[in-house]
Design an enzyme around this catalytic site. Structure first.
Site: not given
Length: 892
Positions: A326, A614, A618
């Site tokens: 990410d 995080d 996700d």
């Protein structure tokens, strides 16, 4: 879809009057229909279920089968030992995994406990779990959104959605925005507010269109509930090994019966002999040793800021060849930062690593001062509040010694014109120099439209069309580099003016260009990963240009052709996407479903995929990845609950260090496995040859079990904690389909086993000869002669394996190249194993239990001489292997 319906259509479908909201009677009906506004929890496994799940392994089945057979024939001690090994292995697994499934609990914690709703014409605060579809909800700054909402009114409404969409700045919301297309990413649905996001600015109202599991967050919860725990590469290898050993044990038993029948032997004797061979074929301590090595690996990983929740995940890291990361908060710092500012006609860089700067000139000072005064955020070294963009401006002022507190004291604000999404401007009126000054910030093109002059080298000059074009061209350059541009202007006045007069005939100062910058250490980590054959992939909810700019800076991608958006993914079938996925390095404007689709596509190509993240969004991809990695500091509880590993320092560099550790752990497990199989093959060779040629059996089942569970276990565990190979990250990732026996490991196991087995038989023959017998007469030899000869064979078998462990530390490097004393645990285990062996044959009650006898000094010399031969032979083989690899330019 609610976002592409008009307000009237939504209100009609949900049967609600905005001015009054739902009646309490209607609320009760809808509660019965839709249930409470909360997420369903996944059914948890009990400790008993966790325990039995640890037994679902082919090797464990073989051990349990062996335990049953030994129990039937009355070998109770063997049964107890085997069952103890199985219990130990299962217990270690349960302890490590008992607390692993907390993702849904964390999702529930993210829902806000209280919300403002309008019911029966009155505004009231209620528990968010009592909200139903059709409720009218009032939103204001600081409140969490309690459900998925179609907005009906909004005033400068901004909602922080980074945990859901991955975007680093709050999303502006517009109640009157309408969409006609269906495939719009969550982050672009600006007429919607979503459960568990946070209102940071403005206010609004809306009607609830989804509660509980029917929200975007609920869809994430559903995907977390799915059973997606695939077997790790190590588990696959161990399962494969267990099946192979099981077939081997069964085949040996059948073969022994056939040979015994043809030789006319007693069938009961043959059954006991078959059990000896089955025991020899199965490394009873292997499951426990692997579990212990992984558990020790978990401890080592924690010291490098990586907390592993599931034992097999340690080894899985070593197989990773794709890291899907990410962007926001993982590759970047998750905070907007000013990188440059522009004053006509000069672009000034701001070093983000420096804590203090001096303003370049008077124009620079004016630019920074205006930005700070025209902001509502606060920021210092420890904390910050407000819109991330405004926080970046305050930080810029702090760096240049112009703090908001001091500027507000010197130039008090007396009026303001708040930000408006139509104007895209904000203005403040401050006292200054006995009069007043207007400070206006906003979109640079809008600033230029309301300006008539410009500040150049400290002087105010008329703003020409050429100047406007120059400024716009420079701002477009910044935008193309994915920088967010914000302009600023001012106007001096002798008297206090009203809002209508503030934004007219301004003096342009310049603009700032900001971005959520990459973490400083990440670029080197990505380069290290690339050198190790690992491809880094960026997955983000941000726009394509922004994502590619960051990816290029970090070395993830070369150009925009390597980027794909979520909308483009939707145009492809799963098969088409999987075929093309290796051409892309950046995926932008993606939803949680897209992230899962990306992970699955990479896995379909045979990759071992790690996903880092995080946010709430996700969690599904973390769950579906081979190894999910969550951020410990900035990560949500949801991502931590879904992940296999948590980084306590949120540092991408730690991932690379963890992969190195994982590679070394797998190599160490492989050493232990090959070592144990070599030893067990030696036992099989000694017994099989004896049966084939009608010799007496040189080893009893209890003696084999002692070697497998005591003498072998200590060096095997020590090999499991062997210091890492410094060259391990210079090699390509291991092929996930590669077996334990690849790259010559199988050949080494066979050679070692043949040597150990042959020398055990030789020691048995020497013992018989010393007592006046021979191998060919051993079937009729007296019991005391057999005991003596078996003692010789037993000691050679144990000590040869102990010494052989030294050569197993590296495939090609000699024991001196890797450092003879570098693995102190191995040296101690060899010493301990030798002393235990000496004690077993020297202490009378132990010697009687294992049917052995004390040896004189000269026989100990013979025993040690024979035991060193497998070690010496393997070291000689390594010399030729090094010469061959050097000649063919292969890595040593």
């Amino acid at each position: 879809m609610w976002f592409n319906q008009s307000q009237d259509e939504v209100l009609k479908e949900l049967d609600v009057d905005l001015s009054r909201g739902l009646s309490e009677a209607e609320v009760e009906k809808r509660k019965e229909k839709y249930g409470e506004n909360k997420l369903q929890e996944a059914k948890k496994k009990t400790l008993i279920q966790l325990f039995f799940s640890q037994l679902n392994d082919a090797l464990i089945y073989v051990l349990l089968g062996a335990a049953v057979v030994t129990l039937i024939v009355g070998e109770y001690a063997d049964s107890v030992i085997i069952l103890a090994v199985v219990f130990l292995n299962a217990t270690i697994g349960v302890v490590q995994e008992a607390k692993a499934e907390k993702a849904i609990e964390a999702l529930n914690k993210l829902t806000t406990p209280r919300s403002l709703v309008r019911r029966d014409g009155e505004t009231k605060e209620i528990n968010s779990t009592q909200i139903v579809p059709g409720d009218v909800v009032i939103l204001d700054a600081g409140r969490y959104v309690p459900a998925d909402i179609r907005l009906t009114t909004s005033s400068n409404l901004q909602i922080e959605e980074s945990a859901l969409t991955g975007e680093s700045v709050p999303s502006s919301k517009f109640y009157d925005k309408e969409f006609t297309e269906e495939n719009i990413p969550v982050g672009d649905r600006t007429n919607m507010a979503f459960m568990s996001t946070l209102v940071t600015y403005g206010r609004g109202e809306g009607v609830v269109v989804g509660t509980g599991m029917e929200t975007i967050v609920g869809s994430i919860a559903k995907s977390l509930n799915e059973e997606t725990d695939d077997m790790t590469p190590l588990q696959k290898r161990m399962d494969e090994l267990g099946k192979t050993l099981g077939k081997l044990a069964l085949g040996i038993t059948i073969l022994m019966f056939i040979i015994g029948f043809l030789q006319g032997r007693d069938l009961l004797d043959m059954l006991l002999t078959s059990i000896s061979l089955a025991v020899a074929a199965i490394p009873e301590g292997l499951p426990a040793i692997v579990a212990i090595v992984l558990a020790l690996g978990v401890t080592r990983m924690s010291k490098i800021n990586a907390i592993v929740k599931k034992l097999p995940a340690v080894e899985t890291l070593g197989s990773v060849n794709i890291i899907c990361s990410d962007k926001t908060g993982t590759l970047t710092q998750n905070k907007m930062t000013v990188l440059k500012y522009y004053i006509y006609d000069e672009l000034v860089d701001v070093d983000i690593r420096e804590e203090s700067h001096e303003a370049k000139d008077e124009a620079s000072e004016e630019l920074i001062k205006s930005f700070v005064l025209c902001s509502d955020a606060t920021a210092n070294k420890t904390e910050s509040t407000g819109d991330p963009t405004e926080i970046a401006l305050i930080v810029l002022g702090n760096k240049h010694g112009m703090t908001k507190e001091e500027l507000n004291r010197l130039y008090p604000r007396v009026d303001e014109k708040p930000f408006d999404s139509d104007r895209k401007l904000m203005s403040t009126l401050n006292e200054e120099n006995g009069g007043y000054r207007v400070h206006t910030k906003g979109a640079i093109d809008n600033i230029l439209k309301i300006s008539s002059s410009i500040l150049v080298n400290g002087e105010v000059k008329p703003l020409t069309e050429e100047m406007r074009k120059t400024i716009l061209d420079r701002s477009i350059e910044m935008s193309n580099e994915a920088l967010r541009v914000l302009g600023v202007a001012y106007k001096d006045t002798k008297v206090k003016i009203d809002e209508d007069e503030m934004e007219k005939d301004l003096t342009v100062i310049g603009f700032v260009a900001m971005i959520d910058p990459p973490r400083l250490e990440v670029k080197d980590s990505i380069a290290s990963a690339h050198m190790a054959g690992i491809t880094s992939i960026m997955i983000t909810g941000d726009h394509k240009n922004t994502a590619v700019a960051i990816a290029k800076e970090l070395g993830i991608a070369d150009d925009i052709t390597q980027a794909m958006t979520g909308a483009e993914i939707d145009e492809l079938t799963d098969e088409e996407f999987a075929e093309k996925i290796n051409n892309y390095r950046v995926f932008a404007r993606v939803s949680p479903d897209h992230k899962v689709k990306i992970v699955k596509a990479f896995k379909k190509q045979g990759n071992i995929v790690s996903m880092t993240g995080d946010g709430v969004n996700d969690a599904p991809s973390l769950k579906h990845a081979d190894i999910g990695v969550a951020m410990g500091i900035t990560g949500t509880d949801v991502s931590k609950g879904a992940a296999d590993m948590i980084l306590t320092d949120d540092n991408f560099t730690t991932i690379v260090a963890a992969i190195e550790e994982g590679r070394n752990i797998y190599n160490n497990i492989k050493k232990a496995v090959i070592f144990l199989l070599s030893c067990n093959l030696g036992e099989i060779v000694a017994i099989f040859v004896s049966v084939l040629f009608s010799f007496a059996i040189p080893l009893l089942p209890t003696q084999i079990l002692w070697v497998n569970l005591v003498t072998d276990t200590l060096p095997a565990i020590s090999l499991g904690v062997d210091p890492g190979d410094p060259d391990v990250m210079k090699k390509e990732p291991r092929d996930p389909k590669e077996s334990f026996f690849a790259r010559g490991a199988g050949s080494r196991a066979i050679i070692g086993g043949l040597l150990i087995g042959s020398l055990t038989l030789l020691a048995f023959a020497i013992g018989l000869a010393e007592r006046g017998s021979s191998l060919f007469e051993s079937a009729d030899a007296p019991e005391d002669v057999l005991i003596y000869a078996r003692t010789m064979a037993f000691v050679v078998l144990a000590t040869s394996q102990l010494f052989y462990s030294l050569t197993m530390r590296n495939e090609t490097k000699s024991i001196f190249q890797v450092g003879f004393f570098k693995n102190k645990y191995l040296i101690l285990s060899i010493i301990a194993g030798t002393l235990l062996q000496f004690g077993l044959i020297s202490i009378p009650f132990l010697a009687d239990a294992f049917k052995v006898i004390a040896l004189p000094l000269n026989d100990w010399l013979i025993v040690f001489g024979l035991s060193l031969l497998p070690l010496i032979a393997n070291e000689i083989i390594k010399v030729f292997m090094r010469a061959y690899r050097k000649k063919n330019n292969l890595p040593l």
